[in-house]
Design a protein around this motif. Structure first.
Motif, PDB file in Angstrom:
ATOM      1  N   THR A   4     -45.608  58.263 -87.346  1.00  0.00           N
ATOM      2  CA  THR A   4     -45.042  59.861 -87.343  1.00  0.00           C
ATOM      3  C   THR A   4     -45.972  60.489 -88.305  1.00  0.00           C
ATOM      4  OG1 THR A   4     -43.490  59.511 -89.000  1.00  0.00           O
ATOM      5  CG2 THR A   4     -42.726  58.953 -86.803  1.00  0.00           C
ATOM      6  N   MET A   5     -45.730  61.827 -88.238  1.00  0.00           N
ATOM      7  CA  MET A   5     -46.579  62.684 -89.108  1.00  0.00           C
ATOM      8  C   MET A   5     -46.195  62.237 -90.659  1.00  0.00           C
ATOM      9  SD  MET A   5     -46.420  66.864 -89.008  1.00  0.00           S
ATOM     10  CE  MET A   5     -47.210  67.907 -90.273  1.00  0.00           C
ATOM     11  N   THR A   6     -44.891  62.144 -90.944  1.00  0.00           N
ATOM     12  CA  THR A   6     -44.518  61.909 -92.170  1.00  0.00           C
ATOM     13  C   THR A   6     -45.119  60.390 -92.796  1.00  0.00           C
ATOM     14  OG1 THR A   6     -42.352  62.951 -92.348  1.00  0.00           O
ATOM     15  CG2 THR A   6     -42.646  60.737 -93.679  1.00  0.00           C
ATOM     16  N   ALA A 160     -37.777  58.212 -88.295  1.00  0.00           N
ATOM     17  CA  ALA A 160     -37.706  59.643 -87.905  1.00  0.00           C
ATOM     18  C   ALA A 160     -37.068  59.895 -86.599  1.00  0.00           C
ATOM     19  CB  ALA A 160     -39.156  59.901 -87.611  1.00  0.00           C
ATOM     20  N   LYS A 162     -37.248  62.891 -83.848  1.00  0.00           N
ATOM     21  CA  LYS A 162     -37.955  63.961 -83.303  1.00  0.00           C
ATOM     22  C   LYS A 162     -37.245  65.129 -82.552  1.00  0.00           C
ATOM     23  CE  LYS A 162     -42.046  64.684 -80.183  1.00  0.00           C
ATOM     24  NZ  LYS A 162     -42.836  63.825 -79.092  1.00  0.00           N
ATOM     25  N   SER A 195     -36.797  60.895 -91.359  1.00  0.00           N
ATOM     26  CA  SER A 195     -37.540  62.111 -91.518  1.00  0.00           C
ATOM     27  C   SER A 195     -37.370  63.048 -90.213  1.00  0.00           C
ATOM     28  CB  SER A 195     -38.835  61.957 -91.364  1.00  0.00           C
ATOM     29  OG  SER A 195     -39.745  62.727 -91.377  1.00  0.00           O
ATOM     30  N   GLU A 197     -38.468  65.530 -87.688  1.00  0.00           N
ATOM     31  CA  GLU A 197     -39.744  66.082 -87.546  1.00  0.00           C
ATOM     32  C   GLU A 197     -39.447  67.099 -86.198  1.00  0.00           C
ATOM     33  OE1 GLU A 197     -43.095  63.426 -87.278  1.00  0.00           O
ATOM     34  OE2 GLU A 197     -42.385  62.682 -89.349  1.00  0.00           O
ATOM     35  N   THR A 199     -40.993  69.697 -83.643  1.00  0.00           N
ATOM     36  CA  THR A 199     -42.000  69.925 -82.541  1.00  0.00           C
ATOM     37  C   THR A 199     -41.743  70.676 -81.510  1.00  0.00           C
ATOM     38  OG1 THR A 199     -41.514  67.910 -81.013  1.00  0.00           O
ATOM     39  CG2 THR A 199     -42.763  67.208 -83.038  1.00  0.00           C
ATOM     40  N   ILE A 227     -39.869  67.883 -91.578  1.00  0.00           N
ATOM     41  CA  ILE A 227     -41.304  68.434 -91.490  1.00  0.00           C
ATOM     42  C   ILE A 227     -41.899  69.032 -90.208  1.00  0.00           C
ATOM     43  CG2 ILE A 227     -42.234  66.237 -90.668  1.00  0.00           C
ATOM     44  CD1 ILE A 227     -44.365  66.363 -92.687  1.00  0.00           C
ATOM     45  N   ALA A 251     -48.689  63.541 -85.716  1.00  0.00           N
ATOM     46  CA  ALA A 251     -47.916  62.303 -85.078  1.00  0.00           C
ATOM     47  C   ALA A 251     -48.843  61.532 -84.222  1.00  0.00           C
ATOM     48  CB  ALA A 251     -46.481  62.424 -84.540  1.00  0.00           C
ATOM     49  N   TYR A 257     -39.797  57.062 -82.705  1.00  0.00           N
ATOM     50  CA  TYR A 257     -38.692  57.709 -83.135  1.00  0.00           C
ATOM     51  C   TYR A 257     -37.258  57.165 -82.704  1.00  0.00           C
ATOM     52  CZ  TYR A 257     -42.188  61.176 -83.490  1.00  0.00           C
ATOM     53  OH  TYR A 257     -43.372  62.017 -84.042  1.00  0.00           O
TER      54      TYR A 257
END
Length: 421
Positions: A4-6, A160, A162, A195, A197, A199, A227, A251, A257
């Motif tokens: 993931t991005m985190t 996470a 999403k 997290s 996230e 999007t 985030i 990500a 997720y």
């Protein structure tokens, strides 16, 4: 396995090619934050470590904002401890009364946080900076002390959720309503140590102020952080406020997720959180008509310039109800000055508002807006726990700035669309 991005940000700061949920890591920090309540405790622990000096005087930010301007002798003593520590260690980013602001609005404004950073702060709403594509999270004062000493912190890598945002907001709905809607949907522990996230094509329709609000309240769903992806709006904000070069993480397509939740922004209505949890939400249609005693517009959640503009649009040419005390707190000195220059301050004062210096005071029941037994407040702040703004038998309701301003005029929770019809 994709990240993931985190997870990508944490892997980079831990010097690892990849990480996975549940893994324990030691990561380098780009910034360590404290305020006048949490920093004195951290200073005590820092002195016990015995390392002599901070790891980097440019990567520590101390903002006395909770009980400042000092409300009493104890607050003054705490501020003095912080002030002396900042002077002793030549802390570059120390912001005293007169040049301070509410920490989570001030740090992005000063360009101290950018995309790709890892930030810890001894305040739970440090997750605000996820709006900029940074990993930021709240920690205890002991972790703050260790961070100041070593420039590192340990983390358990979060899994996470999403959130796919579709379409765009309409009417008087805002970022505040998006996050209240989500918390009402998943609960105050619905993202526990995960997290959040955000999007989807709907992200581009939410301005930076709205994103800061959403990321700020990720903690109210129990999240480790919130985030947003880095897009043109993010980069424009960073370019305006910082000379540093952002690091953009995305990500992986095969990132794992725990859940994927779609949110249709077009269906979001102004939302009110009833006592005594941010998850106890109702739409404006269900909430309107409830009598209130105080309105607070401001805080690290909704004290930015766009929030003040919205409030002024509704209050212009109107008066605050004689049965209501309305207090507006710009989040920083810069926002305060901008409100003055744009004529917003004049609108507020003419409407009967108490227009105040930046402070966290009323949000946490610290000072400047304490509730008595049986009183109700409608606030643009982020928490409405028992006794949050004063007496344990008082009540706090959360809303966006438009609803708060309209309600200040009528004395009851009001749909701004109806007031302006």
């Amino acid at each position: 396995m994709g990240m993931t991005m985190t997870q990508k940000i944490l892997a980079a700061h831990a010097g690892l090619e990849s990480v996975e949920a549940g893994q324990l890591i030691d990561a380098k920090l780009d910034l360590v934050l404290g305020n006048d309540v949490t920093t004195p405790v951290a200073i005590t622990e820092f002195n016990k470590i015995g390392c002599g000096t901070v790891f980097d005087r440019t990567k520590i930010a101390i903002v006395p904002d909770h009980f400042t301007p000092n409300k009493d002798i104890k607050a003054a003593e705490q501020a003095k401890i912080v002030r002396e520590f900042a002077r002793q260690h030549d802390i570059e980013n120390y912001f005293e009364v007169g040049c301070m602001g509410i920490e989570h609005a001030l740090l992005p404004e000063k360009g101290l946080v950018i995309a790709g950073d890892v930030v810890i702060g001894a305040d739970s709403h440090t997750c605000t900076y996820g709006a900029l594509g940074a990993f930021s999270t709240g920690v205890g004062s002991t972790d703050m002390a260790a961070g100041m000493a070593s420039g590192t912190a340990w983390f358990k890598v979060p899994s996470a959720i999403k959130f796919v945002l579709k379409n765009k907001l309409s009417g008087w709905a805002s970022g505040k309503d998006v996050i209240l809607h989500i918390i009402g949907m998943i609960g105050v522990d619905g993202a526990l140590y995960q997290s959040m996230e955000f999007t989807g094509e709907g992200v581009s329709s939410i301005d930076m102020d709205g994103r800061f609000t959403i990321a700020n309240m990720a903690i109210e769903a129990g999240a480790k952080n919130g985030i947003f992806p880095v897009d043109e709006q993010t980069l424009a904000y960073i370019k305006e406020h910082s000379a540093r070069t952002p690091k953009i993480y995305e990500a992986d397509p095969d990132a794992v997720y725990e859940r994927v939740i779609e949110i249709d922004l077009a269906k979001i209505e102004p939302t009110i959180a009833f006592p005594h949890l941010p998850s106890n939400t109702k739409t404006i249609g269900e909430a309107k008509g409830l009598k209130i005693d105080q309105v607070v517009i401001g805080s690290c959640t909704n004290g930015r310039i766009e929030d003040l503009r919205i409030a002024a649009k509704i209050l212009k040419g109107r008066k605050v109800s004689r049965d209501v005390r309305c207090i507006i707190f710009p989040a920083t000195q810069k926002i305060y000055l901008q409100a003055v220059r744009e004529g917003l301050a004049e609108v507020f004062v003419e409407a009967g508002v108490a227009f105040s210096t930046p402070t966290c005071g009323p949000c946490l029941g610290g000072h400047m807006g304490i509730l008595a037994k049986g009183e109700r407040a409608l606030a643009t702040t982020n928490r409405n726990f028992v006794g949050r703004m004063g007496h344990p038998e008082s009540e706090v309701y959360l809303s966006n700035p438009a609803v708060a301003a309209a309600s200040a005029v009528t004395g009851v929770i009001t749909d701004p669309a109806e007031l302006l019809a």
